[in-house]
Design an enzyme around this catalytic site. Structure first.
Site, PDB file in Angstrom:
ATOM      1  N   GLU A   1     -40.829  12.202  -5.004  1.00 47.60           N
ATOM      2  CA  GLU A   1     -39.461  12.428  -4.553  1.00 47.60           C
ATOM      3  C   GLU A   1     -38.586  12.474  -5.794  1.00 47.60           C
ATOM      4  O   GLU A   1     -38.620  11.551  -6.619  1.00 47.60           O
ATOM      5  CB  GLU A   1     -38.984  11.306  -3.621  1.00 47.60           C
ATOM      6  CG  GLU A   1     -39.631  11.318  -2.257  1.00 47.60           C
ATOM      7  CD  GLU A   1     -39.114  10.190  -1.374  1.00 47.60           C
ATOM      8  OE1 GLU A   1     -38.144   9.497  -1.769  1.00 47.60           O
ATOM      9  OE2 GLU A   1     -39.693   9.990  -0.300  1.00 47.60           O
TER      10      GLU A   1
ATOM     11  N   ASP B   1     -27.802   4.287  -0.993  1.00 49.92           N
ATOM     12  CA  ASP B   1     -28.584   3.706  -2.077  1.00 49.92           C
ATOM     13  C   ASP B   1     -27.994   2.394  -2.577  1.00 49.92           C
ATOM     14  O   ASP B   1     -26.779   2.195  -2.575  1.00 49.92           O
ATOM     15  CB  ASP B   1     -28.679   4.701  -3.238  1.00 49.92           C
ATOM     16  CG  ASP B   1     -29.508   5.908  -2.875  1.00 49.92           C
ATOM     17  OD1 ASP B   1     -30.676   5.716  -2.517  1.00 49.92           O
ATOM     18  OD2 ASP B   1     -28.984   7.044  -2.915  1.00 49.92           O
TER      19      ASP B   1
END
Length: 270
Positions: free
Chosen positions: A49, A60
């Site tokens: 990724e 995040d």
């Protein structure tokens, strides 16, 4: 057969889970990031990724938020991120690469043009954190037209009523976010992950990969016994940055951690 389909078929034949590794493009600079990206398959990553830096990475935690800030300060762009993947593809035609990030930069590029350009660069899939199934129709058809898998996120709150809507347009694999929170923080229990993976598998034949909060080889091995893939991101990003801050080689630090994670995943079902 797509690269993702081929990789999961290979791993199924080997009776093991995939190690899916996340790193941010341009963190802390383009050259270092390229070296980490290029080294991941050799260190044991089965799927990569690759993060698209963005100003507001709301899903995040601190490790990847700071990575995005460093990447942007280093001149990171979506165009440059695709160029890095194209460079990676010159030496590695087989390892699947999935771009992960947020929709705004793709929207600005234009969904049709971006998907064509991403496919040309060698991208296999997209994970767009802030694009729910109800809003994905402007992007998913262009992904399909260019052979790019669109990977949806499921969470602990995705119940049996919600899952059909999530997996209905999914391809490649399903990403199970194992905690209700941001990346790189708490870790879910094995029991909770086992129950969630079983629930998701009742709704789709796609592989199920589990991420968020997995940091150690032991944790990776535990998840590898339950799911089709183990996703580790914040721990790798943090290892590289910690090494850089202390005058050590961030590339070596990141890849050394990936090797230990790969050993855990590969030994999980022995």
């Amino acid at each position: 057969m797509s690269r993702l389909q081929a990789r999961f078929a290979q791993l199924k034949a080997e009776n093991r889970a995939a190690l899916v590794t996340y790193v941010m493009g341009f963190d802390p600079d383009r050259a270092t990031s390229q070296a980490i990206l290029d080294g991941l398959p050799g260190a044991g990553a089965d799927i990569v990724e690759f993060g698209m830096c963005f100003t507001d990475p709301m899903a995040d935690g601190p490790a990847i938020q700071y990575a995005a800030q460093r990447a942007l300060a280093a001149g990171g762009t979506l165009k440059g991120t695709l160029a890095m993947v194209a460079q990676f593809r010159q030496a590695d035609p087989a390892t699947p690469v999935v771009l992960m990030g947020y929709y705004n930069p793709i929207h600005a590029w234009g969904a049709r043009a971006f998907c064509a350009d991403a496919a040309a660069a060698g991208i296999d899939g997209l994970i767009i954190v802030d694009l729910p199934p109800e809003e994905a129709d402007e992007l998913v058809p262009h992904c399909r037209a260019n052979g790019i898998d669109f990977i949806f996120l499921t969470t602990p709150t995705s119940d049996d009523a919600r899952l059909p809507a999530i997996v209905g347009n999914a391809s490649g694999f399903v990403y199970y976010v194992s905690i209700a929170g941001i990346t790189g923080t708490a870790s879910a229990t094995a029991t909770a992950i086992d129950e969630a993976v079983a629930r998701i598998r009742r709704h789709t034949p796609l592989p199920v990969c589990v991420g968020f909060g997995i940091k150690t080889p032991d944790q990776a091995a535990e998840v590898a016994r339950l799911a089709d893939g183990v996703v580790v991101g914040s721990a790798i990003v943090a290892a590289a940055e910690n090494a850089r801050e202390h005058g050590r080689d961030p590339v070596a630090a990141a890849l050394d951690l990936v090797r230990t994670l790969a050993a855990g995943v590969r030994g999980a079902r022995v």
